[in-house]
Design a protein around this motif. Structure first.
Motif, PDB file in Angstrom:
ATOM      1  N   GLU A   1       0.493   7.232   3.911  1.00 40.94           N
ATOM      2  CA  GLU A   1       0.651   6.271   2.817  1.00 40.94           C
ATOM      3  C   GLU A   1      -0.073   6.747   1.555  1.00 40.94           C
ATOM      4  OE1 GLU A   1      -0.236   1.552   1.879  1.00 40.94           O
ATOM      5  OE2 GLU A   1      -0.222   2.262   3.954  1.00 40.94           O
TER       6      GLU A   1
ATOM      7  N   ALA B   1       1.555   7.882  -2.150  1.00 44.08           N
ATOM      8  CA  ALA B   1       1.072   7.318  -3.412  1.00 44.08           C
ATOM      9  C   ALA B   1       0.642   8.432  -4.367  1.00 44.08           C
ATOM     10  CB  ALA B   1      -0.083   6.359  -3.140  1.00 44.08           C
TER      11      ALA B   1
ATOM     12  N   THR C   1      -7.448   3.506  -8.971  1.00 47.88           N
ATOM     13  CA  THR C   1      -7.285   3.615  -7.521  1.00 47.88           C
ATOM     14  C   THR C   1      -5.872   3.190  -7.152  1.00 47.88           C
ATOM     15  OG1 THR C   1      -9.631   3.159  -7.125  1.00 47.88           O
ATOM     16  CG2 THR C   1      -8.134   2.848  -5.274  1.00 47.88           C
ATOM     17  N   LEU C   2      -5.165   4.020  -6.397  1.00 45.24           N
ATOM     18  CA  LEU C   2      -3.809   3.704  -5.969  1.00 45.24           C
ATOM     19  C   LEU C   2      -3.848   2.898  -4.678  1.00 45.24           C
ATOM     20  CD1 LEU C   2      -2.127   7.165  -6.651  1.00 45.24           C
ATOM     21  CD2 LEU C   2      -2.365   5.210  -8.189  1.00 45.24           C
ATOM     22  N   HIS C   3      -2.884   2.016  -4.509  1.00 46.79           N
ATOM     23  CA  HIS C   3      -2.869   1.150  -3.328  1.00 46.79           C
ATOM     24  C   HIS C   3      -2.398   1.931  -2.102  1.00 46.79           C
ATOM     25  CE1 HIS C   3      -2.544  -2.440  -0.893  1.00 46.79           C
ATOM     26  NE2 HIS C   3      -1.321  -2.053  -0.542  1.00 46.79           N
ATOM     27  N   CYS C   4      -3.239   1.989  -1.084  1.00 41.35           N
ATOM     28  CA  CYS C   4      -2.880   2.626   0.183  1.00 41.35           C
ATOM     29  C   CYS C   4      -3.913   2.234   1.234  1.00 41.35           C
ATOM     30  CB  CYS C   4      -2.780   4.151   0.067  1.00 41.35           C
ATOM     31  SG  CYS C   4      -4.135   4.929  -0.796  1.00 41.35           S
TER      32      CYS C   4
ATOM     33  N   ALA D   1      -7.483   7.589   0.853  1.00 38.55           N
ATOM     34  CA  ALA D   1      -7.405   6.938  -0.448  1.00 38.55           C
ATOM     35  C   ALA D   1      -6.845   7.921  -1.457  1.00 38.55           C
ATOM     36  CB  ALA D   1      -8.778   6.437  -0.889  1.00 38.55           C
TER      37      ALA D   1
END
Length: 205
Positions: free
Chosen positions: A31, A35, A191-194, A199
């Motif tokens: 994930e 991202a 910060t990307l969502h995952c 991260a």
């Protein structure tokens, strides 16, 4: 336990790395990888100069080249000669070097990427300082890394344990890395969502 230097550890596993890393992405880091790649693809423009730090066997670079419209000026850097040798099919300059002391001029790149590399360092601050130094004002640094977040599966927890005990990386607190990036000179950290245990983030310079 004997700690193996990261470049030596990855030199020793170069032949099997692609397969083992694919297992990590399938069960734990996929994930965050998606991202990260989506963000980098959106940022790249024809003619952009990009540095891929800790390029490994070139898997990320190959995918980004396929997904990017137009030519980019790509430089690949890794501390492992055997990893770098696996990138011979990629139309890019290959440089053997350490992320804590990048052999490039200031403001040399529009985009810098580092996928699954910064967590191999005991202290990420020297690398962050170098990343920011070689990225031009208005450019971006895109990171994806092992993060100190709960794994979503039993296999993910097992893979995290294996990475830790073999000395191939640390699981970084993403909030601490954000603070370190700001202290090193990043203008804004996104910060990307995952989900964990990984991260992804973008440092805007």
């Amino acid at each position: 336990m004997t700690t193996v230097e990261p470049c030596n550890a990855y030199d020793a596993t170069a032949d099997a790395y692609t397969r083992s890393h694919a297992r990590w992405l399938r069960h734990a880091g996929g994930e965050a990888q998606c991202a990260f790649e989506g963000a980098v693809t959106a940022l790249l423009r024809p003619g952009a100069r990009m540095l891929d730090v800790a390029c490994g066997t070139g898997t990320v670079a190959r995918r980004l080249i396929r997904e990017t419209i137009g030519e980019i000026d790509l430089v690949l850097l890794d501390a492992s000669p055997r990893m770098l040798a696996k990138c011979g099919d990629i139309g890019a300059k290959r440089v053997l070097g350490c992320m804590k002391n990048l052999p490039f001029d200031d403001n040399a790149f529009d985009v810098l990427t580092c996928a699954w590399g910064i967590e191999t360092l005991a202290d990420p601050r020297p690398a962050l300082t170098e990343f920011i130094r070689v990225t031009r004002t208005g450019g971006q640094i895109c990171l994806v890394f092992c993060a100190d977040r709960p794994a979503q599966s039993l296999i993910g927890r097992a893979l995290r344990h294996n990475i830790t005990v073999t000395g191939r990386g640390h699981f970084l607190r993403h909030d601490r890395l954000r603070l370190l990036a700001n202290a090193a000179g990043a203008r804004h950290v996104q910060t990307l969502h995952c989900a964990g245990p990984a991260a992804a983030m973008i440092l805007h310079i």
